[in-house]
Design a protein around this motif. Structure first.
Motif, PDB file in Angstrom:
ATOM      1  N   PHE A  65       0.838  -1.199   0.000  1.00 16.03           N
ATOM      2  CA  PHE A  65       0.000   0.000   0.000  1.00 16.03           C
ATOM      3  C   PHE A  65       0.873   1.248   0.000  1.00 16.03           C
ATOM      4  CE2 PHE A  65      -3.060  -3.079   1.437  1.00 16.03           C
ATOM      5  CZ  PHE A  65      -4.290  -2.603   1.002  1.00 16.03           C
ATOM      6  N   GLU A  66       0.394   2.266  -0.665  1.00 11.85           N
ATOM      7  CA  GLU A  66       1.023   3.589  -0.635  1.00 11.85           C
ATOM      8  C   GLU A  66      -0.075   4.590  -0.305  1.00 11.85           C
ATOM      9  OE1 GLU A  66       2.693   6.310  -4.092  1.00 11.85           O
ATOM     10  OE2 GLU A  66       4.058   4.644  -3.679  1.00 11.85           O
ATOM     11  N   ILE A  67      -0.008   5.152   0.906  1.00 11.38           N
ATOM     12  CA  ILE A  67      -1.093   6.001   1.413  1.00 11.38           C
ATOM     13  C   ILE A  67      -0.503   7.267   2.019  1.00 11.38           C
ATOM     14  CG2 ILE A  67      -2.960   6.137   3.125  1.00 11.38           C
ATOM     15  CD1 ILE A  67      -3.321   3.119   2.809  1.00 11.38           C
ATOM     16  N   ASP A  68      -1.197   8.387   1.855  1.00 12.35           N
ATOM     17  CA  ASP A  68      -0.763   9.644   2.461  1.00 12.35           C
ATOM     18  C   ASP A  68      -0.523   9.449   3.956  1.00 12.35           C
ATOM     19  OD1 ASP A  68      -1.001  10.934   0.068  1.00 12.35           O
ATOM     20  OD2 ASP A  68      -2.987  11.763   0.452  1.00 12.35           O
ATOM     21  N   ASP A  69       0.612   9.982   4.434  1.00 12.29           N
ATOM     22  CA  ASP A  69       0.949   9.826   5.853  1.00 12.29           C
ATOM     23  C   ASP A  69      -0.147  10.382   6.764  1.00 12.29           C
ATOM     24  OD1 ASP A  69       3.333   8.626   5.193  1.00 12.29           O
ATOM     25  OD2 ASP A  69       4.516  10.473   5.306  1.00 12.29           O
ATOM     26  N   GLU A  70      -0.696  11.509   6.382  1.00  9.49           N
ATOM     27  CA  GLU A  70      -1.737  12.136   7.203  1.00  9.49           C
ATOM     28  C   GLU A  70      -2.960  11.240   7.323  1.00  9.49           C
ATOM     29  OE1 GLU A  70      -3.328  15.270   9.562  1.00  9.49           O
ATOM     30  OE2 GLU A  70      -1.292  14.920   8.801  1.00  9.49           O
ATOM     31  N   ALA A  71      -3.246  10.493   6.257  1.00 12.20           N
ATOM     32  CA  ALA A  71      -4.428   9.623   6.258  1.00 12.20           C
ATOM     33  C   ALA A  71      -4.301   8.486   7.261  1.00 12.20           C
ATOM     34  CB  ALA A  71      -4.652   9.064   4.862  1.00 12.20           C
ATOM     35  N   LEU A  72      -3.067   8.073   7.537  1.00 15.37           N
ATOM     36  CA  LEU A  72      -2.860   6.942   8.440  1.00 15.37           C
ATOM     37  C   LEU A  72      -3.333   7.235   9.860  1.00 15.37           C
ATOM     38  CD1 LEU A  72       0.649   5.775   7.173  1.00 15.37           C
ATOM     39  CD2 LEU A  72      -1.573   4.731   6.712  1.00 15.37           C
ATOM     40  N   LYS A  73      -3.515   8.515  10.187  1.00 14.29           N
ATOM     41  CA  LYS A  73      -4.056   8.874  11.501  1.00 14.29           C
ATOM     42  C   LYS A  73      -5.500   8.407  11.645  1.00 14.29           C
ATOM     43  CE  LYS A  73      -1.332  13.154  11.872  1.00 14.29           C
ATOM     44  NZ  LYS A  73      -1.425  14.634  12.001  1.00 14.29           N
ATOM     45  N   TYR A  74      -6.176   8.311  10.524  1.00 15.53           N
ATOM     46  CA  TYR A  74      -7.600   8.005  10.550  1.00 15.53           C
ATOM     47  C   TYR A  74      -7.913   6.611  10.024  1.00 15.53           C
ATOM     48  CZ  TYR A  74      -7.282  13.088  10.582  1.00 15.53           C
ATOM     49  OH  TYR A  74      -6.934  14.395  10.868  1.00 15.53           O
ATOM     50  N   LEU A  75      -6.875   5.838   9.743  1.00 10.59           N
ATOM     51  CA  LEU A  75      -7.061   4.531   9.127  1.00 10.59           C
ATOM     52  C   LEU A  75      -6.571   3.397  10.007  1.00 10.59           C
ATOM     53  CD1 LEU A  75      -5.872   5.083   5.446  1.00 10.59           C
ATOM     54  CD2 LEU A  75      -8.192   4.528   6.165  1.00 10.59           C
ATOM     55  N   GLU A  76      -7.157   2.241   9.792  1.00 11.53           N
ATOM     56  CA  GLU A  76      -6.650   1.012  10.377  1.00 11.53           C
ATOM     57  C   GLU A  76      -6.359   0.069   9.208  1.00 11.53           C
ATOM     58  OE1 GLU A  76      -8.174  -2.629  13.237  1.00 11.53           O
ATOM     59  OE2 GLU A  76      -9.063  -0.640  13.462  1.00 11.53           O
ATOM     60  N   LEU A  77      -5.069  -0.219   8.984  1.00 13.60           N
ATOM     61  CA  LEU A  77      -4.655  -1.093   7.896  1.00 13.60           C
ATOM     62  C   LEU A  77      -4.006  -2.337   8.484  1.00 13.60           C
ATOM     63  CD1 LEU A  77      -4.072  -1.811   4.943  1.00 13.60           C
ATOM     64  CD2 LEU A  77      -2.010  -0.395   5.078  1.00 13.60           C
ATOM     65  N   LYS A  78      -4.604  -3.493   8.197  1.00 14.10           N
ATOM     66  CA  LYS A  78      -4.087  -4.761   8.710  1.00 14.10           C
ATOM     67  C   LYS A  78      -3.892  -5.735   7.540  1.00 14.10           C
ATOM     68  CE  LYS A  78      -6.176  -4.715  13.351  1.00 14.10           C
ATOM     69  NZ  LYS A  78      -7.098  -5.442  14.266  1.00 14.10           N
ATOM     70  N   ILE A  79      -2.727  -6.379   7.524  1.00 10.53           N
ATOM     71  CA  ILE A  79      -2.470  -7.475   6.589  1.00 10.53           C
ATOM     72  C   ILE A  79      -1.931  -8.627   7.418  1.00 10.53           C
ATOM     73  CG2 ILE A  79      -1.287  -8.230   4.503  1.00 10.53           C
ATOM     74  CD1 ILE A  79      -0.918  -5.340   3.716  1.00 10.53           C
TER      75      ILE A  79
END
Length: 298
Positions: free
Chosen positions: A97-111
């Protein structure tokens, strides 16, 4: 010398528990025969081979590759906080995944254990109406048991997905699909966004849209079920699938030489057209006739 070499090769392969030892030995026996026919001596033939240890190691690696975990992935993706999201193929293995750093504050990404989950956290990001961009990269070794997209107000591009089941729920976002292969079914539940699909293969395809439009080019399915309220559905180049079509005021157009006996269609005020031929039962006309007859007899 030939038989001595083949005996040593067999012993080395068996010692490393390589699969199909007899087949491999027979392969090298045939190489001896070919070399002999070409006028080579046993010594010359053996010198053209790798050392026996290297041959055994090569087959060990082959067996390991065959024994790699080939279970499929499961993906559940929520694009609520994104304005743009792309799903693309890559040359290397796995999923990234390539995601905006700021967005990671509001996201939960699990693999974890080939289960991929991308969802927003319960934080008040919507008060700022901030929207972000993201990309998911899929390697050539990756296929999915199920792939689910929940989308609100995000423009999405999806390229080259292989899966067993694909489900899409879309509200007010535009989605562009290309090269989708589903071994069982694909389902789309669309509210107001426009959806484009280029090259879809699936056993069963089901699409419902309220006011958003659906455009499909290159469709190959066994069964196709389409329902629309006021959105339009346009299909180019389809096989003769078993079609079931229902529309209220939206129009359904199929530009493909398919068997009309395979198409069941009904509408209220919309039209269903296949190869320029209007088909199906227009319930709106029936209602008008009933009302007219009732007032006439009153």
């Amino acid at each position: 010398m030939k038989e001595e070499y083949l005996t040593k090769l067999k012993e080395a392969l068996e010692q490393e528990n390589v699969k199909n030892v007899d087949t491999i030995v027979d392969l090298y026996r045939s190489r001896f025969d070919l070399g002999s026919e070409a006028g080579m001596t046993d010594e010359e033939i053996i010198s053209s081979f790798k050392p026996i240890e290297e041959i055994a190691n090569d087959y060990i690696k082959t067996d390991l590759n065959e024994n790699e975990d080939k279970s499929n992935y499961v993906a559940n993706l929520d694009f609520t906080i994104f304005s743009d999201f792309r799903i693309e193929k890559k040359e290397t293995k796995g999923v990234d995944f390539e995601i905006d750093d700021e967005a990671l504050k509001y996201l939960e990404l699990k693999i974890q254990n080939k289960h991929i989950q991308l969802k927003h956290k319960n934080v008040p990001f919507l008060t700022k109406r901030a929207k972000y961009e993201g990309t998911m990269y899929i390697g050539p070794d990756v296929s999915f048991d199920s792939f689910t997209i929940q989308n609100v107000n995000c423009d999405v591009k999806v390229c080259f997905i292989k899966c067993e089941q694909f489900d899409v729920a879309n509200v007010n976002g535009d989605i562009d699909f290309e090269g989708i292969e589903c071994s069982t079914k694909m389902g789309i539940n669309n509210t107001t966004g426009d959806i484009k699909i280029h090259n879809l293969i699936s056993v069963d395809f089901k699409a419902k849209t309220i006011s958003g439009d659906l455009f499909i080019k290159e469709l190959c399915c066994d069964t196709v079920r389409l329902a629309t309220v006021s959105g339009d559905i346009h299909i180019e180049n389809s096989n003769s699938a078993l079609y079931s079509i229902s529309c209220v005021s939206g129009d359904v157009t199929i530009k493909s030489d398919i068997d009309l006996n395979q198409v069941s269609a009904s509408s209220v005020s919309g039209t269903v057209t296949v190869c320029g031929v209007a088909i199906g039962e227009n319930l709106g006309s029936k209602i008008k006739k009933v009302v007219s007859k009732t007032f006439h007899n009153f």
